[in-house]
Scaffold this active site. Sequence first.
Site, short mmCIF file in Angstrom:
data_model
loop_
_atom_site.label_atom_id
_atom_site.label_comp_id
_atom_site.label_asym_id
_atom_site.label_seq_id
_atom_site.Cartn_x
_atom_site.Cartn_y
_atom_site.Cartn_z
CD GLU A 43 -5.62 -1.16 -4.07
OE1 GLU A 43 -6.23 -0.26 -5.59
OE2 GLU A 43 -4.79 -1.07 -3.02
CE LYS A 69 -5.91 3.73 -5.39
NZ LYS A 69 -4.95 3.04 -4.97
CB CYS A 74 -5.61 1.28 -1.11
SG CYS A 74 -3.87 0.99 -1.00
#
Length: 252
Positions: A39, A107, A141
Site C-alpha cells: 500500500e 479503497k 489493507c
Amino acid sequence: MRLTLIQTDIEWAAPEANLQRLEQRLTAAPQSDLYVLPEMFATGFCTSPDGITEEAEQGTVYQWMTRWARQLNSAIAGSVAVRERDDGSCRNRLYFIKPDGEVHYDKHHLFTYGGEHEGYLAGDKRVIVEWRGVRFLLQVCYDLRFPIWVRWSRNSPFDAIIYVASWPDTRMVVWNTLLRARAIENQCYVLGVNRIGTDPYCRYTGGSMLVDAYGKATEAASGESSLTATLDLEKLRAFRKKFPVLADRDPF
C-alpha cells in the site's frame, strides 16, 4: 500463473528513492506474470494527502508502473495516493497495470482510526480484473477486516484476492488470521503484501504471504524480501467442485 510479492521498506514521502529501490527489486526477481507491491509503496501510508498525491492516471508513479509493466510484459499492482483532475478529491487507489492498459480500485474502507477518512474519499465499487486467465478481486489493507465486502458470489466470481497493505506489527495476529479466513471462506487464493520498516507512526514487520483455499500459507522471509509462487487454477477448481462450500453460502 507465476506471481511475485515484493515486501519492501518505504522511505517516508520520498517517491524517487522508493522507485529506485523497487527497480532493483523488480530486476532481481524471477520473471513473473504479476508483481504486487505494498500500500502506498512510493510514499508510505500518509493519511494526509498534502504534498504526496499525484494526478490520477498521469503522475510519475503511474507512469513508472506503466513503463515497468511493458518492460516486463507483466502486470504490476500497488496502491498510490492520487488526486482527481475534475474535483480535486483524493483517493487511495490500487492500480493493476497491464502492458496494454490498467484497471484500478479505490479503497472502500478508509482507516478512520488513523484519520484516513479526513483526507481521502472512499471508493464505492468492487473491482475484479482478469489477467492471463485468473480473476483477481482488488482490495487495500483495512478492507481485510470486512468479509461481506469481499464475499464471493455467482454474480461476482473471482479466483484470488489481492490485499496490498501497510499493516503495523502490533496487529500481526489479526493480519495472519484474517488472510487465512478470507481464503477459506471464499475458497480462493489470497495474496497479502505488507511493507517492512518504520514511518513516523508505526513499525512494520512484513508477513507477506500467499494463502490457498485450504488456508495453507507460503510466507515471505522476514525483512526485505520477495516471494515468488504459482497459482494453480486446476487445483482450485477441483477443490471447489469436490467440496462445494460456495454453493451453500448465504445470499447477500
